[in-house]
Design a protein around this motif. Sequence first.
Motif, PDB file in Angstrom:
ATOM      1  N   LEU A  88       0.834  -1.199   0.000  1.00  0.00           N
ATOM      2  CA  LEU A  88       0.000   0.000   0.000  1.00  0.00           C
ATOM      3  C   LEU A  88       0.871   1.253   0.000  1.00  0.00           C
ATOM      4  N   ALA A  89       1.950   1.240   0.764  1.00  0.00           N
ATOM      5  CA  ALA A  89       2.849   2.397   0.783  1.00  0.00           C
ATOM      6  C   ALA A  89       3.462   2.635  -0.588  1.00  0.00           C
ATOM      7  N   ALA A  90       3.833   1.568  -1.282  1.00  0.00           N
ATOM      8  CA  ALA A  90       4.401   1.721  -2.630  1.00  0.00           C
ATOM      9  C   ALA A  90       3.390   2.359  -3.576  1.00  0.00           C
ATOM     10  N   LEU A  91       2.141   1.952  -3.452  1.00  0.00           N
ATOM     11  CA  LEU A  91       1.096   2.523  -4.296  1.00  0.00           C
ATOM     12  C   LEU A  91       0.890   4.005  -3.976  1.00  0.00           C
ATOM     13  N   ILE A  92       0.825   4.336  -2.684  1.00  0.00           N
ATOM     14  CA  ILE A  92       0.649   5.735  -2.284  1.00  0.00           C
ATOM     15  C   ILE A  92       1.842   6.564  -2.753  1.00  0.00           C
ATOM     16  N   ARG A  93       3.042   5.995  -2.681  1.00  0.00           N
ATOM     17  CA  ARG A  93       4.235   6.723  -3.125  1.00  0.00           C
ATOM     18  C   ARG A  93       4.130   7.092  -4.605  1.00  0.00           C
ATOM     19  N   GLU A  94       3.595   6.180  -5.413  1.00  0.00           N
ATOM     20  CA  GLU A  94       3.380   6.489  -6.827  1.00  0.00           C
ATOM     21  C   GLU A  94       2.430   7.655  -7.005  1.00  0.00           C
ATOM     22  N   VAL A  95       1.359   7.681  -6.219  1.00  0.00           N
ATOM     23  CA  VAL A  95       0.379   8.753  -6.314  1.00  0.00           C
ATOM     24  C   VAL A  95       1.005  10.079  -5.889  1.00  0.00           C
ATOM     25  N   VAL A  96       1.803  10.051  -4.820  1.00  0.00           N
ATOM     26  CA  VAL A  96       2.476  11.254  -4.365  1.00  0.00           C
ATOM     27  C   VAL A  96       3.419  11.780  -5.441  1.00  0.00           C
ATOM     28  N   ALA A  97       4.143  10.876  -6.103  1.00  0.00           N
ATOM     29  CA  ALA A  97       5.052  11.281  -7.173  1.00  0.00           C
ATOM     30  C   ALA A  97       4.283  11.913  -8.324  1.00  0.00           C
ATOM     31  N   ASP A  98       3.138  11.334  -8.670  1.00  0.00           N
ATOM     32  CA  ASP A  98       2.301  11.909  -9.733  1.00  0.00           C
ATOM     33  C   ASP A  98       1.816  13.315  -9.356  1.00  0.00           C
ATOM     34  N   ALA A  99       1.443  13.459  -8.090  1.00  0.00           N
ATOM     35  CA  ALA A  99       0.930  14.763  -7.640  1.00  0.00           C
ATOM     36  C   ALA A  99       2.019  15.817  -7.648  1.00  0.00           C
TER      37      ALA A  99
END
Length: 317
Positions: free
Chosen positions: A304-315
């Motif tokens: 889940l953290a890896a997925l959230i990290r991707e979203v943060v990078a996109d943002a």
Amino acid sequence: MPELDEFSFLPAQAAGLGAAVPAVSRVDLALADGRRLSALRWGAAPPAVTLLHGAGLNAHTWDTTLLHLGVPALALDLPGHGDSSWRDDAAYVGRVLAPDVVRALETWTDRPQVLVGHSLGGLTAAAVAASRPDLVSRLVVVDITPGVDPNAGPAQIRAFFAGPTDWSSREELVQRALSFGLGGSPEAAARGVFLNSRVREDGRVEWKHHFAHLAAAAANAAARTDPAADAGTEPTTPDAVRAVLASTGWDDLAEVGAPVTLVRGERGFVTETDAEELRRRVPGAGVRVLATGHNAQEEDPAALAALIREVVADASA
């Protein structure tokens, strides 16, 4: 466990991950009606991610996920949970809770957030993102949609919370959790009980969240209505709990302007049919599947953290 505080478990958790323990502190906000909203601030820099837990949980449900994530974050105790005040009206529904979350974001953040919400927190996050798009850059909803059956979930969890409302010790509560097959290992169950309970002035231990008291009241009311009912019968879902899922409709998600990602647990509450309905109603929404049940943040926090990290990078791009 009187020598422990809420941060006592973090060093061992971090060591197990090979991670450093970040600065974590509790912050409180006085609301206009006299209630208190409480949260955990992770890191010294302003948060980039704000996380909202599910019903019956608290901000510490995200601890291991945030140790993996390693970015400044804010984890809220929703009203009726953790160190935040209970609501007198027991109205724990997304649209009712959203204004308190908005106030927290206005106070504790300085930029649009990647807003992550699990279960009740996901419905609340959708209501926040729909009403205040200036505060939310991305929305991540974990294992919930407005189409999910409000009576979904393991019967033993509802029966567990419908038991007594206070206990002689936390150790007694740990043993009850383990007897219901909840909490994982004895060590994990002890940590979870400690972080989700409090010792009253009379020395008795109670759950921090209001839902246990609501579930117990509903079970007692059902037993009075049906004398044949016994402790092994699944308790009737109280109106306030049922409304958690029923009252926040698809309109909130459809009105969210920020990119939306649904995280679905393979063994969770959201079915593939629910996910397809979200795709239909929210064009462009992404759907990711993790090999977990409903509580992805506790079952596979690294993924889940890896997925959230991707979203943060996109943002941030």
